[in-house]
Design a protein around this motif. Sequence first.
Motif, PDB file in Angstrom:
ATOM      1  N   ALA A  79       0.912  -1.029  -0.019  1.00 30.75           N
ATOM      2  CA  ALA A  79       0.083  -0.022   0.118  1.00 30.75           C
ATOM      3  C   ALA A  79       0.939   1.285   0.020  1.00 30.75           C
ATOM      4  O   ALA A  79       0.694   2.133  -0.687  1.00 30.75           O
ATOM      5  N   ASP A  80       2.168   1.290   0.729  1.00 32.57           N
ATOM      6  CA  ASP A  80       2.962   2.340   0.817  1.00 32.57           C
ATOM      7  C   ASP A  80       4.092   1.823   1.587  1.00 32.57           C
ATOM      8  O   ASP A  80       4.238   0.657   1.919  1.00 32.57           O
ATOM      9  N   PRO A  81       4.975   2.497   1.720  1.00 36.42           N
ATOM     10  CA  PRO A  81       6.407   1.897   2.353  1.00 36.42           C
ATOM     11  C   PRO A  81       6.315   1.261   3.641  1.00 36.42           C
ATOM     12  O   PRO A  81       7.114   0.411   4.041  1.00 36.42           O
ATOM     13  N   ASP A  82       5.207   1.656   4.490  1.00 30.70           N
ATOM     14  CA  ASP A  82       5.077   0.831   5.912  1.00 30.70           C
ATOM     15  C   ASP A  82       3.613   0.078   6.008  1.00 30.70           C
ATOM     16  O   ASP A  82       3.683  -0.384   7.041  1.00 30.70           O
ATOM     17  N   HIS A  83       3.195  -0.339   4.722  1.00 32.80           N
ATOM     18  CA  HIS A  83       1.770  -1.289   4.844  1.00 32.80           C
ATOM     19  C   HIS A  83       1.899  -2.171   3.822  1.00 32.80           C
ATOM     20  O   HIS A  83       1.999  -1.678   2.623  1.00 32.80           O
ATOM     21  N   TYR A  84       2.022  -3.504   4.049  1.00 33.01           N
ATOM     22  CA  TYR A  84       1.992  -4.638   3.314  1.00 33.01           C
ATOM     23  C   TYR A  84       0.958  -5.607   3.679  1.00 33.01           C
ATOM     24  O   TYR A  84       0.625  -5.812   4.722  1.00 33.01           O
ATOM     25  N   VAL A  85       0.694  -6.383   2.588  1.00 34.11           N
ATOM     26  CA  VAL A  85      -0.309  -7.654   2.878  1.00 34.11           C
ATOM     27  C   VAL A  85       0.262  -8.906   2.113  1.00 34.11           C
ATOM     28  O   VAL A  85       0.756  -8.701   0.864  1.00 34.11           O
ATOM     29  N   ALA A  86       0.584  -9.866   2.886  1.00 37.75           N
ATOM     30  CA  ALA A  86       0.914 -11.068   2.558  1.00 37.75           C
ATOM     31  C   ALA A  86       0.056 -12.058   2.621  1.00 37.75           C
ATOM     32  O   ALA A  86      -0.639 -12.079   3.661  1.00 37.75           O
ATOM     33  N   THR A  87      -0.612 -12.874   1.355  1.00 34.97           N
ATOM     34  CA  THR A  87      -1.645 -13.557   1.314  1.00 34.97           C
ATOM     35  C   THR A  87      -1.023 -15.065   1.340  1.00 34.97           C
ATOM     36  O   THR A  87      -0.164 -15.383   0.529  1.00 34.97           O
ATOM     37  N   HIS A  88      -1.587 -15.898   2.440  1.00 34.16           N
ATOM     38  CA  HIS A  88      -1.183 -17.125   2.427  1.00 34.16           C
ATOM     39  C   HIS A  88      -2.377 -18.221   2.501  1.00 34.16           C
ATOM     40  O   HIS A  88      -3.557 -17.895   2.840  1.00 34.16           O
ATOM     41  N   HIS A  89      -2.180 -19.417   1.901  1.00 30.27           N
ATOM     42  CA  HIS A  89      -3.202 -20.368   1.733  1.00 30.27           C
ATOM     43  C   HIS A  89      -2.725 -21.585   2.708  1.00 30.27           C
ATOM     44  O   HIS A  89      -1.566 -22.031   2.519  1.00 30.27           O
ATOM     45  N   LEU A  90      -3.601 -21.737   3.350  1.00 27.99           N
ATOM     46  CA  LEU A  90      -3.004 -22.869   4.532  1.00 27.99           C
ATOM     47  C   LEU A  90      -3.932 -24.182   4.510  1.00 27.99           C
ATOM     48  O   LEU A  90      -5.237 -23.903   4.004  1.00 27.99           O
ATOM     49  N   GLU A  91      -3.662 -25.110   4.524  1.00 25.16           N
ATOM     50  CA  GLU A  91      -4.228 -26.276   4.571  1.00 25.16           C
ATOM     51  C   GLU A  91      -3.952 -27.282   5.815  1.00 25.16           C
ATOM     52  O   GLU A  91      -2.571 -27.359   6.022  1.00 25.16           O
TER      53      GLU A  91
END
Length: 119
Positions: A79-91
């Motif tokens: 989103a900006d230098p201080d905001h990130y999203v990491a998406t994970h798939h869990l099973e």
Amino acid sequence: MHIDQPQDIAPDALPEVITRYLDAHRAHDTATALGAFHPDATVTDEGRTHRGAPAIAAWLTRSAGEYTYTTELTGARKADPDHYVATHHLEGDFPGGAVDLHYRFTLSGGLIEALVIEP
């Protein structure tokens, strides 16, 4: 006021501190994972907020042993230098058996200040 729209980035383009946390968490290395956080950071998971190093350490230990699961980093956004999203798939053997979770990171001073984990 202009707010940048989050942009997809390559998962390997995530900041080092996020990658270090994710790798340590996956390896059940609580000490290394905890070292990625500010001492007064917060983690919100399953609707509960854990504040400060002792509470986050307890959460890391509990979440590592609660269920058996595999996790795959499937996407990343900045989103900006201080905001990130990491998406994970869990099973795994948790209720439902599979889920995509978004790890929403707020960084400050090169460390994780806040992490919110939610579907």
